[in-house]
Design an enzyme around this catalytic site. Structure first.
Site, mmCIF file in Angstrom:
data_model
loop_
_atom_site.group_PDB
_atom_site.id
_atom_site.type_symbol
_atom_site.label_atom_id
_atom_site.label_comp_id
_atom_site.label_asym_id
_atom_site.label_seq_id
_atom_site.Cartn_x
_atom_site.Cartn_y
_atom_site.Cartn_z
ATOM 1 N N ARG A 164 19.761 -44.324 47.540
ATOM 2 C CA ARG A 164 19.753 -45.179 46.337
ATOM 3 C C ARG A 164 18.535 -44.884 45.457
ATOM 4 O O ARG A 164 17.969 -45.789 44.846
ATOM 5 C CB ARG A 164 19.754 -46.674 46.702
ATOM 6 C CG ARG A 164 20.890 -47.098 47.597
ATOM 7 C CD ARG A 164 22.227 -47.129 46.864
ATOM 8 N NE ARG A 164 23.234 -47.715 47.722
ATOM 9 C CZ ARG A 164 24.011 -47.017 48.544
ATOM 10 N NH1 ARG A 164 23.933 -45.693 48.597
ATOM 11 N NH2 ARG A 164 24.902 -47.619 49.305
ATOM 12 N N SER A 239 25.178 -55.119 45.688
ATOM 13 C CA SER A 239 24.045 -55.391 46.588
ATOM 14 C C SER A 239 22.799 -55.675 45.769
ATOM 15 O O SER A 239 22.423 -54.852 44.926
ATOM 16 C CB SER A 239 23.774 -54.165 47.467
ATOM 17 O OG SER A 239 24.956 -53.740 48.078
ATOM 18 N N GLU A 334 17.507 -53.489 44.737
ATOM 19 C CA GLU A 334 18.223 -52.284 44.307
ATOM 20 C C GLU A 334 18.557 -52.418 42.822
ATOM 21 O O GLU A 334 18.572 -51.449 42.065
ATOM 22 C CB GLU A 334 19.511 -52.145 45.127
ATOM 23 C CG GLU A 334 20.341 -50.952 44.720
ATOM 24 C CD GLU A 334 21.616 -50.817 45.538
ATOM 25 O OE1 GLU A 334 21.523 -50.726 46.783
ATOM 26 O OE2 GLU A 334 22.693 -50.810 44.935
HETATM 27 P P1 FAD Z 1 23.540 -50.084 34.278
HETATM 28 O O1 FAD Z 1 23.510 -51.334 35.087
HETATM 29 O O2 FAD Z 1 23.914 -50.194 32.855
HETATM 30 O O3 FAD Z 1 22.112 -49.373 34.368
HETATM 31 C C1 FAD Z 1 21.486 -49.179 35.625
HETATM 32 C C2 FAD Z 1 20.140 -48.470 35.366
HETATM 33 O O4 FAD Z 1 20.358 -47.150 34.896
HETATM 34 C C3 FAD Z 1 19.292 -49.145 34.302
HETATM 35 O O5 FAD Z 1 17.942 -48.973 34.645
HETATM 36 C C4 FAD Z 1 19.615 -48.367 33.043
HETATM 37 O O6 FAD Z 1 18.569 -48.409 32.099
HETATM 38 C C5 FAD Z 1 19.819 -46.973 33.598
HETATM 39 N N1 FAD Z 1 20.797 -46.163 32.863
HETATM 40 C C6 FAD Z 1 22.102 -46.451 32.678
HETATM 41 N N2 FAD Z 1 22.720 -45.444 32.030
HETATM 42 C C7 FAD Z 1 21.780 -44.507 31.786
HETATM 43 C C8 FAD Z 1 21.797 -43.240 31.137
HETATM 44 N N3 FAD Z 1 22.918 -42.715 30.614
HETATM 45 N N4 FAD Z 1 20.620 -42.551 31.035
HETATM 46 C C9 FAD Z 1 19.472 -43.064 31.562
HETATM 47 N N5 FAD Z 1 19.407 -44.248 32.189
HETATM 48 C C10 FAD Z 1 20.548 -44.967 32.312
HETATM 49 N N6 FAD Z 1 26.302 -49.057 43.661
HETATM 50 C C11 FAD Z 1 26.381 -48.131 44.637
HETATM 51 O O7 FAD Z 1 25.579 -47.200 44.697
HETATM 52 N N7 FAD Z 1 27.388 -48.185 45.564
HETATM 53 C C12 FAD Z 1 28.312 -49.161 45.575
HETATM 54 O O8 FAD Z 1 29.186 -49.168 46.415
HETATM 55 C C13 FAD Z 1 28.234 -50.170 44.562
HETATM 56 N N8 FAD Z 1 29.119 -51.192 44.541
HETATM 57 C C14 FAD Z 1 29.011 -52.151 43.578
HETATM 58 C C15 FAD Z 1 29.939 -53.205 43.580
HETATM 59 C C16 FAD Z 1 29.886 -54.185 42.616
HETATM 60 C C17 FAD Z 1 30.887 -55.309 42.639
HETATM 61 C C18 FAD Z 1 28.887 -54.125 41.605
HETATM 62 C C19 FAD Z 1 28.849 -55.145 40.504
HETATM 63 C C20 FAD Z 1 27.955 -53.099 41.596
HETATM 64 C C21 FAD Z 1 28.006 -52.101 42.599
HETATM 65 N N9 FAD Z 1 27.082 -51.037 42.629
HETATM 66 C C22 FAD Z 1 27.189 -50.069 43.602
HETATM 67 C C23 FAD Z 1 25.984 -50.963 41.659
HETATM 68 C C24 FAD Z 1 26.381 -50.280 40.323
HETATM 69 O O9 FAD Z 1 27.748 -50.344 40.087
HETATM 70 C C25 FAD Z 1 25.947 -48.812 40.274
HETATM 71 O O10 FAD Z 1 24.562 -48.691 40.491
HETATM 72 C C26 FAD Z 1 26.294 -48.146 38.944
HETATM 73 O O11 FAD Z 1 25.997 -46.768 39.000
HETATM 74 C C27 FAD Z 1 25.562 -48.764 37.750
HETATM 75 O O12 FAD Z 1 26.142 -48.216 36.572
HETATM 76 P P2 FAD Z 1 26.006 -48.925 35.159
HETATM 77 O O13 FAD Z 1 26.566 -47.997 34.150
HETATM 78 O O14 FAD Z 1 26.590 -50.279 35.202
HETATM 79 O O15 FAD Z 1 24.420 -48.990 35.023
HETATM 80 P P1 NAP Z 2 29.293 -52.839 55.695
HETATM 81 O O1 NAP Z 2 30.384 -51.887 56.025
HETATM 82 O O2 NAP Z 2 29.448 -54.291 56.014
HETATM 83 O O3 NAP Z 2 27.951 -52.314 56.363
HETATM 84 C C1 NAP Z 2 26.707 -52.967 56.114
HETATM 85 C C2 NAP Z 2 25.645 -51.912 55.892
HETATM 86 O O4 NAP Z 2 25.481 -51.159 57.089
HETATM 87 C C3 NAP Z 2 26.062 -50.961 54.827
HETATM 88 O O5 NAP Z 2 25.358 -51.270 53.656
HETATM 89 C C4 NAP Z 2 25.784 -49.585 55.375
HETATM 90 O O6 NAP Z 2 24.722 -48.915 54.730
HETATM 91 C C5 NAP Z 2 25.436 -49.789 56.838
HETATM 92 N N1 NAP Z 2 26.459 -49.078 57.646
HETATM 93 C C6 NAP Z 2 27.644 -49.560 58.074
HETATM 94 N N2 NAP Z 2 28.294 -48.626 58.813
HETATM 95 C C7 NAP Z 2 27.489 -47.542 58.825
HETATM 96 C C8 NAP Z 2 27.600 -46.251 59.413
HETATM 97 N N3 NAP Z 2 28.671 -45.898 60.145
HETATM 98 N N4 NAP Z 2 26.604 -45.381 59.201
HETATM 99 C C9 NAP Z 2 25.523 -45.717 58.464
HETATM 100 N N5 NAP Z 2 25.364 -46.915 57.887
HETATM 101 C C10 NAP Z 2 26.330 -47.818 58.069
HETATM 102 O O7 NAP Z 2 28.938 -52.703 54.141
HETATM 103 P P2 NAP Z 2 29.670 -53.290 52.872
HETATM 104 O O8 NAP Z 2 28.793 -54.274 52.231
HETATM 105 O O9 NAP Z 2 31.090 -53.663 53.174
HETATM 106 O O10 NAP Z 2 29.676 -52.000 51.926
HETATM 107 C C11 NAP Z 2 30.468 -50.890 52.259
HETATM 108 C C12 NAP Z 2 29.912 -49.665 51.541
HETATM 109 O O11 NAP Z 2 29.920 -49.879 50.122
HETATM 110 C C13 NAP Z 2 28.470 -49.365 51.931
HETATM 111 O O12 NAP Z 2 28.310 -47.969 51.948
HETATM 112 C C14 NAP Z 2 27.667 -49.974 50.824
HETATM 113 O O13 NAP Z 2 26.451 -49.296 50.589
HETATM 114 C C15 NAP Z 2 28.604 -49.818 49.620
HETATM 115 N N6 NAP Z 2 28.381 -50.911 48.672
HETATM 116 C C16 NAP Z 2 27.293 -50.824 47.864
HETATM 117 C C17 NAP Z 2 27.038 -51.808 46.936
HETATM 118 C C18 NAP Z 2 25.869 -51.692 46.007
HETATM 119 O O14 NAP Z 2 25.775 -52.460 45.073
HETATM 120 N N7 NAP Z 2 24.994 -50.753 46.236
HETATM 121 C C19 NAP Z 2 27.880 -52.912 46.839
HETATM 122 C C20 NAP Z 2 28.953 -52.983 47.703
HETATM 123 C C21 NAP Z 2 29.206 -51.970 48.608
HETATM 124 P P3 NAP Z 2 24.941 -48.015 53.425
HETATM 125 O O15 NAP Z 2 24.773 -48.956 52.315
HETATM 126 O O16 NAP Z 2 23.854 -47.029 53.537
HETATM 127 O O17 NAP Z 2 26.266 -47.381 53.454
#
Ligand code: FAD
Ligand code: NAP
Length: 340
Positions: A164, A239, A334
């Site tokens: 991340r 998250s 995050e």
């Molecule tokens: P924004 O929120 O608009 O911006 C995020 C940051 O990036 C800000 O600092 C902004 O200034 C910067 N930024 C945006 N665009 C640019 C650009 N073109 N150039 C330079 N800087 C920029 N994330 C995960 O990694 N994995 C997941 O599974 C995941 N699941 C999610 C589930 C839900 C329900 C939600 C709401 C979010 C989730 N996220 C997840 C977080 C999010 O969706 C991601 O981080 C996504 O990439 C953010 O994109 P955005 O365009 O909305 O960014």
């Molecule tokens: P989950 O499956 O309930 O697991 C909880 C956490 O444990 C996860 O965040 C994951 O870390 C870690 N994990 C689980 N199984 C793993 C494995 N086999 N090996 C290594 N790490 C493991 O998680 P969840 O909330 O339902 O999310 C599922 C996936 O979607 C995850 O990868 C999570 O990161 C992603 N997600 C991200 C966001 C976001 O906003 N960043 C939001 C929703 C979901 P990791 O996060 O490293 O995978």
């Protein structure tokens, strides 16, 4: 460029938090990005770059400039028998790009289905889910260096991707506007990642015995829809905190006290799910006024309606303090907080 003043950003952040942008502009092409850089050089001021607003907490009105990235276009840069290099504009929807890839039978991003937000923000935190990260398919990106107006090409190494993380959140923070991203996807012999979480079980429930990349995407979508709150219904940014990585010795001590504590070995130590820590502190489903932690995934901070950014941030800090006190682990947000 068409600037507007005091623009309400409620519809442009998935928390649904009301904040006014002092000056707001939509960027539709590279010329707009260059013009923005010119404005900043003539009159230096804060700049919020906005994608889909799905990883952003606005804690107050936004002073200075807000630039909404809407650069579009998906094209094939080159291909071999095995791979295709696909370039997408930063303003494309990430999930639409995943669907486009699946429709062409291009593999590599199916596990990243249904992640909200734009293509341009994906490298910012090296988006990841279900055992796959952007860096696994990333080829390069193009970004404008805002202070000088120079276009620059970043390969995977230059982006310094981590869990991340990327260089754009650290050494190069607020310096670049990402305009396009190029991915290298597979055209045949796709490698499926089904070993993570509930994917294998969900495929079995779907009665799929020979999964394709399309099946994996459908399984991921099914799991996500059953577990994660839809921002269209309840405001959230996924998250709120990163999963902390702690040293094996600390993990061992915690395991002695909490035998059920989950942990996953990584290159940095042991990754402990932040959602578990938060749940143990009694925060799952708990609410203070208009904000709370979600009742199915305690790592997701939700806006039940009408919350301010300050209220969301205060809750996050309370949760962080409780986890610190009970487990001695410091959670790191995050979500990007503005102003930082
Ligand atoms: P924004 O929120 O608009 O911006 C995020 C940051 O990036 C800000 O600092 C902004 O200034 C910067 N930024 C945006 N665009 C640019 C650009 N073109 N150039 C330079 N800087 C920029 N994330 C995960 O990694 N994995 C997941 O599974 C995941 N699941 C999610 C589930 C839900 C329900 C939600 C709401 C979010 C989730 N996220 C997840 C977080 C999010 O969706 C991601 O981080 C996504 O990439 C953010 O994109 P955005 O365009 O909305 O960014
Ligand atoms: P989950 O499956 O309930 O697991 C909880 C956490 O444990 C996860 O965040 C994951 O870390 C870690 N994990 C689980 N199984 C793993 C494995 N086999 N090996 C290594 N790490 C493991 O998680 P969840 O909330 O339902 O999310 C599922 C996936 O979607 C995850 O990868 C999570 O990161 C992603 N997600 C991200 C966001 C976001 O906003 N960043 C939001 C929703 C979901 P990791 O996060 O490293 O995978």
């Amino acid at each position: 460029m068409n600037w507007s003043a005091n623009t309400d950003l409620s519809a442009y952040n998935t928390f649904g938090i009301r904040a006014l942008a002092e000056r707001y502009v939509v960027l539709r092409d590279r010329a707009d990005v260059e013009a923005l850089s010119e404005v900043l050089r003539l009159r230096p001021q804060p700049l919020l770059v906005l994608g889909g607003g799905s990883n952003l907490l606005l804690t107050g009105d936004v002073q200075g400039l807000t630039a909404h990235v809407r650069l579009k276009g998906i094209s094939v840069v080159r291909q071999t028998a095995e791979h295709v290099w696909v370039r997408a504009g930063a303003g494309e929807s990430w999930h639409e790009l995943v669907l486009h890839a699946l429709a062409q039978d291009w593999g590599g991003i199916e596990n990243l289905s249904l992640i909200p937000g734009t293509v341009g923000a994906a490298p910012m935190q090296n988006i990841g889910a279900y055992g796959v990260e952007l860096k696994d398919v990333f080829d390069s990106l193009e970004a404008l260096h805002l202070p000088t107006g120079q276009w620059q090409h970043f390969d995977r190494e230059a982006c310094q991707f981590g869990y991340r993380e990327s260089v754009f959140k650290h050494a190069l923070r607020h310096q670049y506007l990402i305009a396009s991203v190029t991915l290298r996807l597979s055209r045949r012999d796709h490698i499926l990642h089904t070993g993570y979480g509930d994917i294998a079980q969900t495929l079995a429930d779907m009665q799929v015995s020979h999964p394709t990349i399309q099946h994996v995407s459908q399984a991921v979508i099914r799991i996500r829809q059953s577990k994660l709150p839809d921002p269209a219904i309840i405001g959230n940014c996924g998250s709120f905190f990163k999963n902390p990585e702690i040293q094996p010795a600390q993990y061992q001590q915690l395991q002695d006290r909490y035998p059920r504590i989950p942990g996953y070995p990584t290159a940095q130590g042991i990754k402990v799910p932040a959602g578990w820590l938060i749940e143990q502190c009694g925060w799952k489903g708990r609410r203070i006024g208009p904000v709370g932690m979600h009742d199915r995934q305690a790592l997701v901070l939700v806006n039940h309606g009408g919350a301010t950014g300050a209220e969301a941030w205060a809750l996050a800090m309370q949760v962080r303090a409780d986890v610190r006190e009970r487990f001695g682990i410091e959670l790191t947000p995050e979500v990007n907080v503005w102003p930082a």
